[in-house]
Write a protein that holds these residues in place. Structure first.
Motif, mmCIF file in Angstrom:
data_model
loop_
_atom_site.group_PDB
_atom_site.id
_atom_site.type_symbol
_atom_site.label_atom_id
_atom_site.label_comp_id
_atom_site.label_asym_id
_atom_site.label_seq_id
_atom_site.Cartn_x
_atom_site.Cartn_y
_atom_site.Cartn_z
ATOM 1 N N MET A 1 0.806 -1.207 0.000
ATOM 2 C CA MET A 1 0.000 0.000 0.000
ATOM 3 C C MET A 1 0.850 1.272 0.000
ATOM 4 O O MET A 1 0.342 2.346 0.280
ATOM 5 C CB MET A 1 -0.896 0.019 1.247
ATOM 6 C CG MET A 1 -2.111 -0.856 1.129
ATOM 7 S SD MET A 1 -3.156 -0.333 -0.230
ATOM 8 C CE MET A 1 -3.645 1.282 0.357
ATOM 9 N N ILE B 1 -6.702 7.609 9.368
ATOM 10 C CA ILE B 1 -7.984 7.427 8.694
ATOM 11 C C ILE B 1 -8.054 8.268 7.439
ATOM 12 O O ILE B 1 -8.973 8.130 6.652
ATOM 13 C CB ILE B 1 -9.166 7.752 9.638
ATOM 14 C CG1 ILE B 1 -9.090 9.209 10.108
ATOM 15 C CG2 ILE B 1 -9.187 6.819 10.821
ATOM 16 C CD1 ILE B 1 -10.322 9.648 10.866
ATOM 17 N N ARG C 1 -6.529 8.025 4.848
ATOM 18 C CA ARG C 1 -6.455 7.217 3.624
ATOM 19 C C ARG C 1 -7.839 6.817 3.130
ATOM 20 O O ARG C 1 -8.042 6.582 1.946
ATOM 21 C CB ARG C 1 -5.575 5.985 3.844
ATOM 22 C CG ARG C 1 -6.060 5.077 4.944
ATOM 23 C CD ARG C 1 -5.040 4.044 5.309
ATOM 24 N NE ARG C 1 -4.686 3.199 4.164
ATOM 25 C CZ ARG C 1 -3.853 2.186 4.282
ATOM 26 N NH1 ARG C 1 -3.278 1.908 5.428
ATOM 27 N NH2 ARG C 1 -3.576 1.439 3.231
ATOM 28 N N PHE C 2 -8.814 6.746 4.060
ATOM 29 C CA PHE C 2 -10.179 6.460 3.595
ATOM 30 C C PHE C 2 -10.680 7.541 2.659
ATOM 31 O O PHE C 2 -11.514 7.313 1.807
ATOM 32 C CB PHE C 2 -11.146 6.367 4.787
ATOM 33 C CG PHE C 2 -10.882 5.202 5.677
ATOM 34 C CD1 PHE C 2 -10.744 3.924 5.142
ATOM 35 C CD2 PHE C 2 -10.753 5.370 7.046
ATOM 36 C CE1 PHE C 2 -10.492 2.836 5.966
ATOM 37 C CE2 PHE C 2 -10.501 4.294 7.861
ATOM 38 C CZ PHE C 2 -10.364 3.024 7.327
ATOM 39 N N ARG D 1 -8.687 7.691 -1.346
ATOM 40 C CA ARG D 1 -8.599 6.400 -2.024
ATOM 41 C C ARG D 1 -7.913 6.527 -3.371
ATOM 42 O O ARG D 1 -7.074 5.720 -3.740
ATOM 43 C CB ARG D 1 -10.000 5.818 -2.193
ATOM 44 C CG ARG D 1 -10.611 5.402 -0.879
ATOM 45 C CD ARG D 1 -11.480 4.198 -1.079
ATOM 46 N NE ARG D 1 -12.527 4.460 -2.068
ATOM 47 C CZ ARG D 1 -13.682 5.047 -1.775
ATOM 48 N NH1 ARG D 1 -13.922 5.457 -0.542
ATOM 49 N NH2 ARG D 1 -14.589 5.235 -2.695
ATOM 50 N N GLU E 1 -4.499 4.794 -4.467
ATOM 51 C CA GLU E 1 -4.587 3.702 -5.436
ATOM 52 C C GLU E 1 -4.356 4.192 -6.862
ATOM 53 O O GLU E 1 -5.236 4.058 -7.710
ATOM 54 C CB GLU E 1 -5.972 3.049 -5.339
ATOM 55 C CG GLU E 1 -6.214 2.226 -4.093
ATOM 56 C CD GLU E 1 -5.477 0.904 -4.141
ATOM 57 O OE1 GLU E 1 -4.936 0.490 -3.116
ATOM 58 O OE2 GLU E 1 -5.420 0.315 -5.239
ATOM 59 N N ASN F 1 -5.020 1.796 -9.907
ATOM 60 C CA ASN F 1 -6.357 1.413 -10.351
ATOM 61 C C ASN F 1 -7.038 2.469 -11.203
ATOM 62 O O ASN F 1 -8.072 2.189 -11.786
ATOM 63 C CB ASN F 1 -7.250 1.145 -9.135
ATOM 64 C CG ASN F 1 -7.016 -0.258 -8.614
ATOM 65 O OD1 ASN F 1 -6.141 -0.945 -9.136
ATOM 66 N ND2 ASN F 1 -7.776 -0.659 -7.613
#
Lengths: 161, 269
Positions: A1, A147, A149-150, A153, A157, A160
């Motif tokens: 990650m 938190i 990172r919530f 996203r 990422e 993706n």
């Protein structure tokens, strides 16, 4: 990650710094929150620098707001850094608070130094903590252990996308 | 849509734990701070309770109803003027200078504090001061259409005038006891500045005067003794919390002109 090019050692050191500073801010804030007798009036009145300003904000009409802002600020910065939420905002808030503490009693030659646990000339621990928050502001310390990172996203990422 | 739902799929449990790991630290630090502050305060309460120390508040002032107390001022110098202000009477000159000062400096709350004082239901009816300037200031500032302040040239005339229920004595030290004794014997309540007397024999004479006029209220201007810290200290001493106290030493240092009561002499004096 891992979303940056830091080694895990570099990353973990930054996170450790973040947690320690958050811990410090939060604890200072909570102690003041639970002590109804606490006030910054004495610290402000004894200011050795920018005295008119600090004496002004320690006046009867201001001190309640100043104390509340200080407690809320300390806790908000502490919580932000500890749980990893709005870290950049928390860093800026912490820098502002520390700048006020530093400027009220700066360890400048010729100014009277209050009681301190060490010896300081121009640089003291407030200033160092302030610089450490500057580091946290500049580096992406939100990508792990927090938190935030919530809410990041997409940043977390990129592959993706 | 799939991406929206997939946060828990894409992140391992390890990632989730790492993300939330700050929250227990937050809780721990918060709990420690709250508990330590609370226990420090509880410890203080516990000590006060165990030692049975009550932080005694000064008694509240009595009901302010009925006819106002008629007050005579004997000696309207620096201290006399301060005492009058404490009673709610400020000279026109002082009010003007404070108004100007508070307009120039919003931090100067002296005027506001004066105006916020409670009404003590009294009126100043008489003054005795050998210095015309001082006596005139009392008359000019404290006279009202219904109540003109009368000037007396001696304190004996003032206390015998029947115009006063009580006097404030703020004269030079050596006049304190003779004036207080004369006032008491004339049936007038007395607030006399410190020092109460100027010699030991005066002290006995004054004590006799007070004891033989038991309707008289006699006060000496030691205001500190009415403050909460002194009352609490008295409580501690009376309960022998500190054991038998055989010696108390105190110091004060007023090492400046004001502290030595060195003032400029008025140009008209």
């Amino acid at each position: 990650m891992k979303s940056n090019e830091f080694s895990s050692g570099q990353n973990n050191s930054l996170i450790l710094l973040r947690i320690l500073i958050g811990w410090h801010f939060l604890y200072e804030g909570v102690l003041k929150l639970y002590n109804p007798a606490w006030t910054s009036k004495g610290y402000l009145l004894s200011a050795s620098f920018f005295k008119p300003f600090f004496v002004w904000i320690s006046g009867d009409s201001m001190i309640g707001v100043v104390d509340t802002l200080n407690i809320v600020g300390l806790i908000a910065v502490g919580v932000g850094l500890l749980v990893g939420f709005k870290i950049k905002w928390a860093s800026v808030g912490g820098i502002l608070l520390l700048a006020m503490y530093y400027l009220a009693h700066p360890p400048f030659p010729g100014l009277e130094q209050g009681p301190a646990e060490g010896s300081y000339w121009i640089v003291n621990k407030n200033l160092i903590e302030l610089a450490a928050l500057l580091v946290l502001y500049q580096f992406p310390v939100y990508t792990s252990f927090g938190i935030e990172r919530f809410f990041n996203r997409k940043k977390a990422e990129p592959a993706n996308g | 849509m799939k991406n929206e739902d997939s946060i828990f799929n894409r992140w391992s449990r390890r990632d989730m734990l790492k993300s939330l790991a700050g929250i227990p630290v937050l809780g721990t630090v918060w709990f420690a701070g709250a508990k330590l502050t609370g226990s420090a305060m509880q410890e203080k309460e516990f000590l006060l309770e165990t030692l049975n120390i009550k932080a005694a508040a000064p008694p509240a002032s009595g009901p302010m109803s009925g006819a106002p107390v008629r007050l005579g001022i004997i000696g309207f110098g620096i201290r006399g003027e301060q005492l009058c202000r404490a009673l709610g009477f400020a000279t026109k000159e002082w009010l003007a200078s404070m108004k100007e000062s508070s307009e120039n400096n919003p931090n100067d709350t002296r005027l506001k504090e004066f105006l916020d004082q409670e009404n003590l239901n009294l009126k100043i009816t008489a003054v005795c001061d050998v210095f015309d300037v001082n006596a005139d200031r009392v008359i000019n500032s404290f006279s009202t259409p219904e109540n003109k302040v009368t000037r007396y040239t001696t304190h004996k005339e003032l206390v015998a005038s029947g115009q006063v229920d009580a006097v404030i004595i703020a004269t030079p030290d050596h006049w304190h006891a003779p004036m207080a004794i004369d006032a008491i014997n004339a049936g007038v309540h007395v607030y006399v500045e410190k020092p109460m007397t100027h010699s030991i024999s005066e002290t006995y004479a004054l004590r006799d005067a007070v004891r033989s006029n038991d309707k008289i209220v006699f006060q000496v201007g030691h205001q500190h003794r009415q403050t909460q810290s002194f009352l609490t200290a008295m409580d501690i001493i009376n309960k022998k919390t500190l054991g038998h106290i055989s010696l108390i030493t105190t110091n004060t240092n007023r090492n400046d002109d004001n502290g030595a009561w060195q003032y400029d002499i008025h140009e008209k004096a």
